[in-house]
Design an enzyme around this catalytic site. Structure first.
Site, PDB file in Angstrom:
ATOM      1  N   ASP A 263     -11.794 -10.177 -12.708  1.00  0.00           N
ATOM      2  CA  ASP A 263     -13.092  -9.516 -12.835  1.00  0.00           C
ATOM      3  C   ASP A 263     -12.904  -8.024 -12.542  1.00  0.00           C
ATOM      4  OD1 ASP A 263     -15.726  -8.986 -13.331  1.00  0.00           O
ATOM      5  OD2 ASP A 263     -16.534 -10.579 -12.070  1.00  0.00           O
TER       6      ASP A 263
HETATM    7  C1  BGC Z   1     -18.957  -8.780 -13.889  1.00  0.00           C
HETATM    8  C2  BGC Z   1     -18.461  -9.591 -15.056  1.00  0.00           C
HETATM    9  C3  BGC Z   1     -18.268  -8.712 -16.255  1.00  0.00           C
HETATM   10  C4  BGC Z   1     -17.330  -7.584 -15.886  1.00  0.00           C
HETATM   11  C5  BGC Z   1     -16.988  -6.668 -17.035  1.00  0.00           C
HETATM   12  C6  BGC Z   1     -18.166  -7.524 -13.677  1.00  0.00           C
HETATM   13  O1  BGC Z   1     -18.775  -6.679 -12.766  1.00  0.00           O
HETATM   14  O2  BGC Z   1     -18.908  -9.593 -12.744  1.00  0.00           O
HETATM   15  O3  BGC Z   1     -19.366 -10.615 -15.346  1.00  0.00           O
HETATM   16  O4  BGC Z   1     -17.749  -9.457 -17.322  1.00  0.00           O
HETATM   17  O5  BGC Z   1     -17.934  -6.828 -14.862  1.00  0.00           O
HETATM   18  O6  BGC Z   1     -18.067  -5.905 -17.423  1.00  0.00           O
END
Ligand code: BGC
Length: 723
Positions: A263
């Site tokens: 993530d």
């Molecule tokens: C979120 C994810 C997301 C990622 C990329 C993160 O902060 O938890 O769900 O896919 O950012 O944007």
């Protein structure tokens, strides 16, 4: 190169790569439109030329995508194409309802279809991977990400997982219009302590396996291309470093050979978790766990060379990760023609008119009529003056919800606009009343005057999109700012009032449900929200949405869900020494599955056949559904089972089927479920599926409300020691 078989192509590239190029393949950076966390774009073109980037986020323009891809393929030493990755969560240009809303349709085909449409729109812009579907079961409306979630139930979330993966990916990733899907956030992110985003998770092994893992397993079985571990830790083990779960369970036991993408910034966060001292340690931990791609933290780029020199990681581990990333690029057809989706879309562009009409349909079907005590809906055709009041009544952008990544989404429609178009002969008197959040009540008196002057009030209150989604936990998930004051004052007028709630979660305002007779939950319904609301309020459509989560009375009941175990002292009204609150009921305000329509259905004649069965059998469960009202409507039916007596105490209700009856006024239909005996298994002490002989109750009804369920009994017979 183009003619080589995939595996050979990957191996040849790997053999030619420097360490820096390998780590480059494992790195995802962004063009700069970062919306979900810290990070800077940097000079990404220079990085691409140097072979130091494998994936790029937030590319939304097809020409831009083509140019960047050309730089990667012509100007980098090995010419490896990039994966353009972004969050396509509930639509791309055409924004559908937030997932919790789309769940309320209980329509697997629709879930797949909206993913397919979103994939086509995004792929037309050059995107080839989405960070979706989000599969975090949750039972906590304090958590802002409940808006993105498939709700409270693992069985349902597993159906959603498969539908979304098939929808995004299609039959073949290389077919134009397909996206690689990412199942996220693995795992149990929906169980953050007290609903506070990013907080630690501490759940039992059993709960992990029963509730949080099944949707991910379903995604893997459906062939999902990627998995994103959650930010969070379970009992001290951050998911980004969980060798046991990522490598041991997902890769080795489930056989997942796709790509693991961290993530946003999560590998670097292993330092904040307190389990890594520096980048090299963080990188080594994540790599050992099996994470292939570092999303936005730069930790692999900084830390892996150091970790390799010190012997903390082996080059073979890096090679394995790069191999998986390159294989995905091959499967996506990027080596052969990285622009195939863009070119195909130029020939035959997405049909935005059709997609909008799909969005209207989904939005209409996602909204849940929670109560209509006085029968105000559908609105009488004779109404000539309606006051449209509330801070969300004329907020088109807010209807899109928290996740919109396309720079130019389709123009959203507010409730007011929808009503203006749909009720041309009616005077609509609009007043905002109060702002969404700020403590400003100056305009309440004016709103009250307009309410008093109208025949009926439509009062639209709730959350702004900034109060929902990531980093939007709310300890008190009710009406923010001075909205409660506005609602009270308007209800005090005594005019017939329809309350429309806009939110990404159940809003907990017990007094509102007592005072307002008619309440419609619209969620964040996407670009067609206003039209859909008008369709429902005017009766052009009949409400059919059903709650995919229990709607608590009050935050003090959280977590509350239908799958609870009975305990040794189940609540009994007359016995104080049973499991109860002194100050709140133990049941939710609205049960999972609840939702009214403009007609009325009755159920009768539940039959199960055979009543005695063995493993491998399928039980036919039938029930008669009758539309007792005066207009056509759709009823969703739920099939639950309960294992009456088992070695381990079992939940009161386990969802095992859903079905729909679409019935004209007065019509009756026999609805049939197929219940496979194998699905009566539960996880035994060793967490492996265990079928135990004995009595099971089969329960069918319009919601998880025990009072509405018809029941039948089946008997399972097994040869001794059957597993
Ligand atoms: C979120 C994810 C997301 C990622 C990329 C993160 O902060 O938890 O769900 O896919 O950012 O944007």
């Amino acid at each position: 190169m183009a003619q080589q078989p995939a595996a050979q192509r990957v191996e040849a590239l790997l053999a030619a790569m420097t360490l820096e190029e390998k780590i480059g393949q494992m790195t995802l950076a962004s063009t700069g439109l970062v919306i979900t966390g810290p990070g800077e774009a940097g000079d990404y073109l220079a990085e691409i030329r140097a072979g130091r980037l494998g994936l790029l986020g937030d590319v939304h323009d097809p020409r831009h995508a083509r140019d960047i891809q050309q730089i990667a393929m012509r100007e980098s030493r090995l010419g490896v194409p990039l994966i353009f990755a972004t969050d396509v969560i509930h639509g791309y240009r055409t924004v559908f309802p937030v997932p919790i809303g789309e769940m309320a349709t209980f329509d697997v085909d629709l879930w797949r279809h909206t993913a397919r449409v979103s994939a086509r729109e995004a792929a037309a812009c050059g995107i080839s991977l989405t960070f979706a579907p989000m599969l975090d079961v949750t039972r906590d409306p304090r958590w802002g990400r409940i808006a993105e979630s498939p709700g409270e139930d693992a069985w349902l979330a597993s159906r959603y997982a498969a539908a979304k993966v098939h929808g995004y990916q299609g039959d073949d990733l290389a077919t134009p219009g397909s996206l690689a899907a990412t199942a996220k956030h693995f795992a149990a992110y929906g169980a953050v302590t007290a609903g506070r985003d990013y907080a630690s998770v501490d759940i039992s092994e059993r709960t992990l396996h029963e509730v949080y893992l099944p949707p991910f397993r379903a995604a893997v079985n459906a062939g999902v291309s990627a998995i994103m571990p959650a930010f969070t830790d379970i009992a001290g083990v951050p998911m980004s470093a969980s060798v046991e779960l990522l490598r041991g369970l997902v890769r080795e036991r489930w056989g997942f050979d796709g790509v693991m993408i961290s993530d946003h910034g999560a590998i670097a966060e292993l330092k904040a978790h307190g389990i890594a001292r520096d980048d090299a340690e963080a990188a080594a931990l994540a790599l050992h766990a099996g994470i292939d791609v570092d999303l936005m933290s730069g930790t692999y780029a900084r830390g892996l060379p150091v970790a390799l020199r010190s012997g903390a990681v082996k080059e073979a581990e890096i090679d394995a990760a790069v191999r998986r990333i390159l294989s995905l690029k091959v499967r996506l057809g990027l080596f052969d023609d990285p622009n195939s989706s863009v070119d195909a879309a130029r020939q035959s562009p997405p049909d935005f008119t059709a997609n909008r009409s799909l969005a209207r349909n989904v939005a209409t079907r996602s909204m849940v009529l929670l109560q209509d005590r006085d029968g105000l809906l559908p609105l009488a055709g004779t109404l000539r003056r309606i006051a449209v009041i509330g801070p969300l009544a004329d907020e088109a952008e807010h209807m899109l919800g928290p996740w919109v990544t396309a720079p130019r989404p389709e123009q959203p429609v507010s409730l007011l606009q929808g009503l203006r178009e749909g009720l041309p002969d009616c005077t609509l008197d609009y007043a905002r009343g109060v702002p969404i959040i700020a403590d400003d009540t100056a305009a309440v008196t004016d709103a009250v005057q307009r309410a008093n002057a109208a025949e009926l009030v439509v009062l639209c209150v709730g959350e702004g999109r900034q109060l929902s989604g990531e980093a939007a936990s709310r300890a008190r998930p009710g009406l923010p700012g001075q909205q409660a004051e506005l609602v009270r004052r308007v209800l005090d007028c005594g005019r017939p009032t329809v309350v429309v709630l806009v939110s990404g979660r159940p809003l907990l305002e017990p007094w509102l449900f007592e005072r307002a007779g008619t309440v419609l939950a619209s969620w964040f319904a996407g670009c067609e929200a206003g039209h859909a609301l008008c369709d429902l309020l005017t009766g052009r459509s009949n409400p059919s949405g059903r709650l995919p989560v229990s709607w608590p009375v009050d935050v003090g009941q959280v977590p509350i869900h239908f799958g609870q175990r009975p305990g040794g002292r189940p609540p009994a009204p007359d016995n104080p020494w049973t499991s109860k609150y002194l100050d709140l009921p133990v049941t939710p305000l609205f049960h999972f599955g609840h939702g009214l329509s403009y007609t009325r259905f009755t159920l009768a004649n539940l039959h199960v056949e055979p009543t005695h069965s063995g493993p491998g059998d399928t039980i036919a469960v039938t029930v008669d559904v009758r539309n007792e009202g005066t207009r056509a409507g759709e009823q969703t039916l739920f099939l639950f089972v309960r294992d009456v007596h088992a070695t381990l105490a079992q939940p009161l209700l386990c969802l095992r089927g859903t079905a729909k009856a679409l019935l004209d006024a007065g019509a009756c239909e026999t609805v049939r479920f197929e219940l496979e005996v194998a699905t009566l298994a539960y996880l035994g002490r060793d967490l492996e599926p265990l079928l135990e002989a004995g009595e099971f109750t089969v329960l069918v009804g319009p919601s998880a409300n025990p009072d509405e369920l018809l029941t039948a009994t089946i008997e399972l017979r097994l040869a001794p020691a059957t597993r």
